[in-house]
Design a protein around this motif. Structure first.
Motif, short mmCIF file in Angstrom:
data_model
loop_
_atom_site.label_atom_id
_atom_site.label_comp_id
_atom_site.label_asym_id
_atom_site.label_seq_id
_atom_site.Cartn_x
_atom_site.Cartn_y
_atom_site.Cartn_z
N LYS A 120 -6.84 12.42 -22.74
CA LYS A 120 -6.49 13.73 -22.92
C LYS A 120 -6.41 14.54 -21.49
O LYS A 120 -6.63 15.78 -21.53
CB LYS A 120 -7.52 14.61 -23.88
CG LYS A 120 -7.88 13.88 -25.26
CD LYS A 120 -6.78 14.23 -26.18
CE LYS A 120 -6.91 13.81 -27.32
NZ LYS A 120 -5.89 14.12 -28.30
N ASP A 121 -5.77 13.96 -20.79
CA ASP A 121 -5.45 14.45 -19.42
C ASP A 121 -4.28 15.60 -19.78
O ASP A 121 -3.23 15.32 -20.10
CB ASP A 121 -4.74 13.56 -18.40
CG ASP A 121 -4.76 13.85 -16.97
OD1 ASP A 121 -4.33 15.06 -16.83
OD2 ASP A 121 -5.07 13.08 -16.00
N PRO A 122 -4.77 17.02 -19.54
CA PRO A 122 -3.66 18.04 -19.66
C PRO A 122 -2.51 18.10 -18.60
O PRO A 122 -1.79 18.91 -18.61
CB PRO A 122 -4.59 19.26 -19.74
CG PRO A 122 -5.95 18.93 -18.89
CD PRO A 122 -5.93 17.53 -19.00
N THR A 174 -16.67 11.03 -24.83
CA THR A 174 -15.84 10.16 -24.44
C THR A 174 -16.08 8.61 -24.71
O THR A 174 -17.31 8.17 -24.83
CB THR A 174 -15.42 10.40 -22.74
OG1 THR A 174 -16.51 9.76 -22.07
CG2 THR A 174 -14.95 11.45 -22.54
N ARG A 189 -10.44 10.37 -24.80
CA ARG A 189 -10.87 12.07 -24.94
C ARG A 189 -11.28 12.53 -23.50
O ARG A 189 -11.69 13.39 -23.15
CB ARG A 189 -12.07 12.18 -25.75
CG ARG A 189 -11.62 12.07 -27.33
CD ARG A 189 -12.66 12.14 -28.14
NE ARG A 189 -13.57 11.43 -28.35
CZ ARG A 189 -13.69 10.06 -28.81
NH1 ARG A 189 -12.52 9.78 -29.48
NH2 ARG A 189 -14.47 8.90 -28.86
N GLY A 212 -10.43 13.75 -19.57
CA GLY A 212 -9.37 14.62 -19.00
C GLY A 212 -9.03 14.18 -17.63
O GLY A 212 -9.19 13.18 -17.31
N HIS A 213 -8.29 15.05 -16.75
CA HIS A 213 -7.84 15.05 -15.40
C HIS A 213 -9.05 14.79 -14.54
O HIS A 213 -9.28 15.95 -13.68
CB HIS A 213 -6.84 16.06 -15.24
CG HIS A 213 -5.96 15.73 -13.93
ND1 HIS A 213 -5.18 14.77 -13.89
CD2 HIS A 213 -5.96 16.46 -12.79
CE1 HIS A 213 -4.40 14.64 -12.57
NE2 HIS A 213 -5.13 15.80 -12.00
N THR A 214 -9.81 14.00 -14.69
CA THR A 214 -11.12 13.80 -13.99
C THR A 214 -11.60 12.54 -13.39
O THR A 214 -10.84 11.68 -13.76
CB THR A 214 -12.25 14.36 -14.96
OG1 THR A 214 -12.09 13.66 -16.18
CG2 THR A 214 -12.35 15.71 -15.46
N GLY A 235 -10.21 19.20 -18.64
CA GLY A 235 -10.74 18.15 -19.58
C GLY A 235 -12.00 17.75 -19.44
O GLY A 235 -12.82 17.99 -18.28
N LYS A 236 -12.44 16.74 -20.15
CA LYS A 236 -13.67 16.51 -20.06
C LYS A 236 -13.91 15.11 -19.09
O LYS A 236 -12.96 14.39 -18.98
CB LYS A 236 -14.27 15.63 -21.67
CG LYS A 236 -14.37 16.74 -22.68
CD LYS A 236 -14.75 15.86 -23.97
CE LYS A 236 -14.95 17.04 -25.08
NZ LYS A 236 -15.86 18.00 -24.76
#
Length: 290
Positions: A175-177, A234, A256, A258-260, A272-273
């Motif tokens: 879910k990387d936006p 996640t 699930r 994110g860009h993390t 994102g998470k």
């Protein structure tokens, strides 16, 4: 992360320009420790990335490595995407030379082992790590790419040094936006904000690409890892490409996520998470046998 670690500012001269970094860990001539070169994301500095990740990579220094958080030029790296338009690209900053010079500086008196230099990059820094994997394979013992994928061939400018097999670790959220797990082209707003463009491959195609570069042609094995905490939505899936006699390639898919950067510290919810099901420093330690 441990607060007792020594963090000092350092600099080197590259193409008549002063380039800076923050060094975490201590070493003396002759100790020959591993060197971890950390490349931050767009708009960050080495220190900002250290804070952004909660100092997750400091754990590598606590385990005996030397960790250098490098500073990009005006917040970016001169990566190998054809349509990058930020100042580091426009000024054609020699970031490959920067990485080489930092490694050579610490190798000159055996403070680090020149055969154990690793590049770890996040987002734009991940793109820089991809460039280094192609242009300086003899310098690196391995590469970790977080929240970045391989540019499509028409969008890739890196010169092709004589090919060398490298262990490659990839970490990406579904879910990387910002950098889509599925690949493709960023939307107009993101292209404008980050001053980038062009198409990139998916995370899975990126992993297969690096596996094939290493001579791995067999199908990968995929394992869903057990959850550490039910409070974190996640889930983590590990896909491993391996063959006898060549370095492996491993993709950690953060469902699930994110860009993390997975670890104990959460990034802003806007991107994102952050998965707390695994720790990026632990994965790097295990994968590269630090």
């Amino acid at each position: 992360m441990p607060s007792t670690l020594t963090a000092t500012r350092g600099s080197v001269t590259v193409a008549e320009a002063t380039r800076t970094f923050t060094l975490v860990g201590t070493t003396a001539p002759g100790e020959a420790k591993p060197l971890i070169l950390v490349f931050h994301g767009s708009g960050q500095t080495g220190d900002k990335h250290r804070a952004f990740t909660g100092g997750v990579f400091d754990a590598l220094a606590a385990r005996g490595a030397l960790v250098a958080y490098l500073d990009g030029y005006r917040g970016n790296w001169n990566d190998a995407r054809r349509e990058s338009r930020f100042p580091a690209r426009r000024a054609d900053i020699d970031d490959v030379g920067f990485a080489r010079t930092v490694a050579a500086t610490f190798a000159s008196d055996r403070r680090i082992d020149p055969g154990r230099v690793y590049a770890v990059g996040y987002s734009n820094g991940g793109q820089m790590a991809i460039r280094l994997a192609h242009e300086t394979p003899g310098m690196l013992a391995g590469v970790a790419v977080i929240a970045a994928t391989m540019p499509a061939p028409e969008n890739f400018l890196a010169s092709q040094a004589p090919r060398a097999s490298l262990p490659v670790l990839l970490i990406h959220g579904t879910k990387d936006p910002i950098v889509s797990y599925q690949g493709g082209t960023m939307n107009w707003a993101l292209r404008t904000l980050f001053k980038v463009g062009g198409s990139s491959w998916s995370a899975t195609r990126t992993a297969r690409y690096f596996a094939e570069r290493n001579g791995i042609t067999t199908e990968p094995t995929t394992t869903r890892l057990p959850k550490k905490t039910t409070a974190d939505p996640t889930e983590v899936e590990r896909t491993t490409y391996e063959a006898s006699g060549v370095p492996p390639v491993v993709l950690y898919t953060i469902h699930r996520g994110g860009h993390t950067v997975p670890g104990p510290s959460s990034a802003p919810a806007l991107i994102g998470k952050t998965s707390h099901q695994l720790d990026t420093a632990d994965i790097i330690t295990q994968f590269f046998d630090l």
